[in-house]
Motif scaffolding. Structure first.
Motif, PDB file in Angstrom:
ATOM      1  N   LYS A 227       0.991  -1.097   0.036  1.00 30.67           N
ATOM      2  CA  LYS A 227      -0.182   0.176   0.083  1.00 30.67           C
ATOM      3  C   LYS A 227       0.874   1.218  -0.114  1.00 30.67           C
ATOM      4  O   LYS A 227       0.447   2.167  -0.752  1.00 30.67           O
ATOM      5  CB  LYS A 227      -0.930  -0.141   1.337  1.00 30.67           C
ATOM      6  CG  LYS A 227      -2.281  -0.725   1.054  1.00 30.67           C
ATOM      7  CD  LYS A 227      -3.002  -0.561   2.188  1.00 30.67           C
ATOM      8  CE  LYS A 227      -4.085  -1.627   2.278  1.00 30.67           C
ATOM      9  NZ  LYS A 227      -5.189  -1.455   3.434  1.00 30.67           N
ATOM     10  N   ALA A 228       1.859   1.180   0.944  1.00 25.73           N
ATOM     11  CA  ALA A 228       2.865   2.405   0.965  1.00 25.73           C
ATOM     12  C   ALA A 228       3.619   2.426  -0.257  1.00 25.73           C
ATOM     13  O   ALA A 228       4.115   3.631  -0.768  1.00 25.73           O
ATOM     14  CB  ALA A 228       3.608   2.175   2.299  1.00 25.73           C
ATOM     15  N   HIS A 229       3.993   1.268  -0.998  1.00 21.88           N
ATOM     16  CA  HIS A 229       4.882   1.246  -2.188  1.00 21.88           C
ATOM     17  C   HIS A 229       4.146   0.705  -3.082  1.00 21.88           C
ATOM     18  O   HIS A 229       4.605  -0.706  -3.284  1.00 21.88           O
ATOM     19  CB  HIS A 229       6.427   0.765  -1.754  1.00 21.88           C
ATOM     20  CG  HIS A 229       6.934   1.452  -0.637  1.00 21.88           C
ATOM     21  ND1 HIS A 229       6.859   1.035   0.756  1.00 21.88           N
ATOM     22  CD2 HIS A 229       7.872   2.437  -0.788  1.00 21.88           C
ATOM     23  CE1 HIS A 229       7.550   1.834   1.452  1.00 21.88           C
ATOM     24  NE2 HIS A 229       8.213   2.561   0.681  1.00 21.88           N
ATOM     25  N   PRO A 230       3.456   1.345  -4.046  1.00 21.73           N
ATOM     26  CA  PRO A 230       2.772   0.509  -5.083  1.00 21.73           C
ATOM     27  C   PRO A 230       3.628  -0.340  -5.889  1.00 21.73           C
ATOM     28  O   PRO A 230       2.902  -1.259  -6.927  1.00 21.73           O
ATOM     29  CB  PRO A 230       1.804   1.481  -5.887  1.00 21.73           C
ATOM     30  CG  PRO A 230       1.716   2.830  -4.843  1.00 21.73           C
ATOM     31  CD  PRO A 230       3.075   2.617  -4.084  1.00 21.73           C
ATOM     32  N   LEU A 231       4.937  -0.073  -6.125  1.00 26.07           N
ATOM     33  CA  LEU A 231       5.588  -0.873  -7.173  1.00 26.07           C
ATOM     34  C   LEU A 231       5.765  -2.287  -6.737  1.00 26.07           C
ATOM     35  O   LEU A 231       6.092  -3.220  -7.395  1.00 26.07           O
ATOM     36  CB  LEU A 231       6.942  -0.062  -7.235  1.00 26.07           C
ATOM     37  CG  LEU A 231       6.965   1.188  -7.830  1.00 26.07           C
ATOM     38  CD1 LEU A 231       8.332   1.905  -7.802  1.00 26.07           C
ATOM     39  CD2 LEU A 231       6.539   1.137  -9.149  1.00 26.07           C
ATOM     40  N   LEU A 232       5.534  -2.690  -5.297  1.00 27.79           N
ATOM     41  CA  LEU A 232       5.532  -4.020  -4.972  1.00 27.79           C
ATOM     42  C   LEU A 232       4.194  -4.770  -5.438  1.00 27.79           C
ATOM     43  O   LEU A 232       3.112  -4.229  -4.807  1.00 27.79           O
ATOM     44  CB  LEU A 232       5.758  -4.125  -3.550  1.00 27.79           C
ATOM     45  CG  LEU A 232       5.788  -5.418  -3.000  1.00 27.79           C
ATOM     46  CD1 LEU A 232       7.216  -6.351  -3.436  1.00 27.79           C
ATOM     47  CD2 LEU A 232       5.497  -5.615  -1.425  1.00 27.79           C
ATOM     48  N   VAL A 233       4.362  -5.574  -6.054  1.00 24.03           N
ATOM     49  CA  VAL A 233       3.098  -6.302  -6.708  1.00 24.03           C
ATOM     50  C   VAL A 233       3.173  -7.778  -6.056  1.00 24.03           C
ATOM     51  O   VAL A 233       4.011  -8.583  -6.262  1.00 24.03           O
ATOM     52  CB  VAL A 233       3.185  -6.457  -8.145  1.00 24.03           C
ATOM     53  CG1 VAL A 233       2.081  -7.215  -8.566  1.00 24.03           C
ATOM     54  CG2 VAL A 233       3.115  -4.915  -8.731  1.00 24.03           C
ATOM     55  N   ILE A 234       2.011  -7.932  -5.337  1.00 28.15           N
ATOM     56  CA  ILE A 234       2.008  -9.376  -4.731  1.00 28.15           C
ATOM     57  C   ILE A 234       1.222 -10.320  -6.020  1.00 28.15           C
ATOM     58  O   ILE A 234       0.320 -10.164  -6.652  1.00 28.15           O
ATOM     59  CB  ILE A 234       1.230  -9.444  -3.461  1.00 28.15           C
ATOM     60  CG1 ILE A 234       1.846  -8.588  -2.472  1.00 28.15           C
ATOM     61  CG2 ILE A 234       0.766 -10.753  -2.869  1.00 28.15           C
ATOM     62  CD1 ILE A 234       1.059  -8.647  -1.255  1.00 28.15           C
ATOM     63  N   LYS A 235       2.077 -11.242  -6.441  1.00 26.19           N
ATOM     64  CA  LYS A 235       1.537 -12.026  -7.599  1.00 26.19           C
ATOM     65  C   LYS A 235       0.917 -13.343  -7.246  1.00 26.19           C
ATOM     66  O   LYS A 235      -0.108 -13.710  -7.702  1.00 26.19           O
ATOM     67  CB  LYS A 235       2.497 -12.368  -8.255  1.00 26.19           C
ATOM     68  CG  LYS A 235       3.468 -11.422  -9.030  1.00 26.19           C
ATOM     69  CD  LYS A 235       4.497 -12.156 -10.065  1.00 26.19           C
ATOM     70  CE  LYS A 235       5.062 -11.015 -10.931  1.00 26.19           C
ATOM     71  NZ  LYS A 235       6.066 -11.777 -11.671  1.00 26.19           N
ATOM     72  N   ALA A 236       1.281 -13.937  -6.005  1.00 26.54           N
ATOM     73  CA  ALA A 236       0.643 -15.362  -6.043  1.00 26.54           C
ATOM     74  C   ALA A 236       1.432 -15.882  -4.517  1.00 26.54           C
ATOM     75  O   ALA A 236       2.401 -15.489  -4.102  1.00 26.54           O
ATOM     76  CB  ALA A 236       0.832 -16.427  -6.865  1.00 26.54           C
ATOM     77  N   GLY A 237       0.693 -16.851  -4.153  1.00 29.01           N
ATOM     78  CA  GLY A 237       1.299 -17.381  -2.664  1.00 29.01           C
ATOM     79  C   GLY A 237       0.786 -18.984  -2.449  1.00 29.01           C
ATOM     80  O   GLY A 237      -0.064 -19.326  -3.480  1.00 29.01           O
TER      81      GLY A 237
END
Length: 194
Positions: A98-108
């Motif tokens: 949220k603070a750094h939108p460049l981090l993208v969560i892809k899968a887990g």
């Protein structure tokens, strides 16, 4: 990278998959080294965050029996290997994203089950394990208190009724048993009604 180095790296990633209860694949394109260090320190208690090579990770995931990342290993990838509380680690990743939108969560993956980014967000929305256990203990304590009251209530009600009957009997004085005794005597002396 030489083949032996690749084999060692694959074995290391495979071990991390096997040792962790969960793992989250992210893309970190555009984040600075300082930001990645900040992310690592924010989830350090529950997970380790490692930048990985896609081809080696794909092979390691197959060796570990993980299919959750199939088709997602593209671009600059990093994995959070979660060994602690998965809820707290997911919260740390969600808050950082949220603070750094460049981090993208892809899968887990959690206990062998594939998680979508939405499911990881839902996991992050849960309360921590300690809070959930405290709520469960509170609910159980309340239920036990109610059960104890329900077991004790009939006994105390019975005691109150017996006490009230005793007091009523004392107020009325001795019971009048004479008429009942006379009726018995007449029949016993041979008083035949026919």
């Amino acid at each position: 990278m030489a083949n032996t180095e690749k084999d060692v790296a694959i074995a290391e990633i495979t071990d991390k998959f096997r040792e962790s209860g969960a793992a989250v694949l992210t893309e970190y394109r555009g984040l600075t080294v300082a930001q990645l260090s900040q992310l690592r320190s924010s989830i350090r208690e529950h997970a380790t965050y490692a930048v990985v090579k896609n081809t080696l990770t794909e092979r390691a995931a197959k060796e570990a029996g993980i299919t959750a990342f199939d088709g997602h290993l593209q671009g600059p990838s990093a994995i959070a290997f979660i060994t602690g509380d998965p809820v707290e680690a997911a919260k740390g990743l969600r808050d950082f994203a949220k603070a750094h939108p460049l981090l993208v969560i892809k899968a887990g993956v959690l206990d062998g089950k594939t998680l979508s980014p939405e499911e990881i967000t839902k996991l992050a929305d849960l309360e921590s394990r300690e809070v959930l256990l405290a709520k469960l203990a509170g609910a159980m304590k309340g239920s036990l208190t109610k059960a104890a009251y329900l077991f004790v209530a009939p006994l105390s009600q019975t005691a109150r009724v017996v006490e009230a009957l005793r007091q009523k009997r004392e107020e009325q004085g001795p019971a009048t048993e004479a008429p009942a005794a006379e009726a018995t005597t007449d029949v016993a002396e041979g008083g035949d009604e026919s």
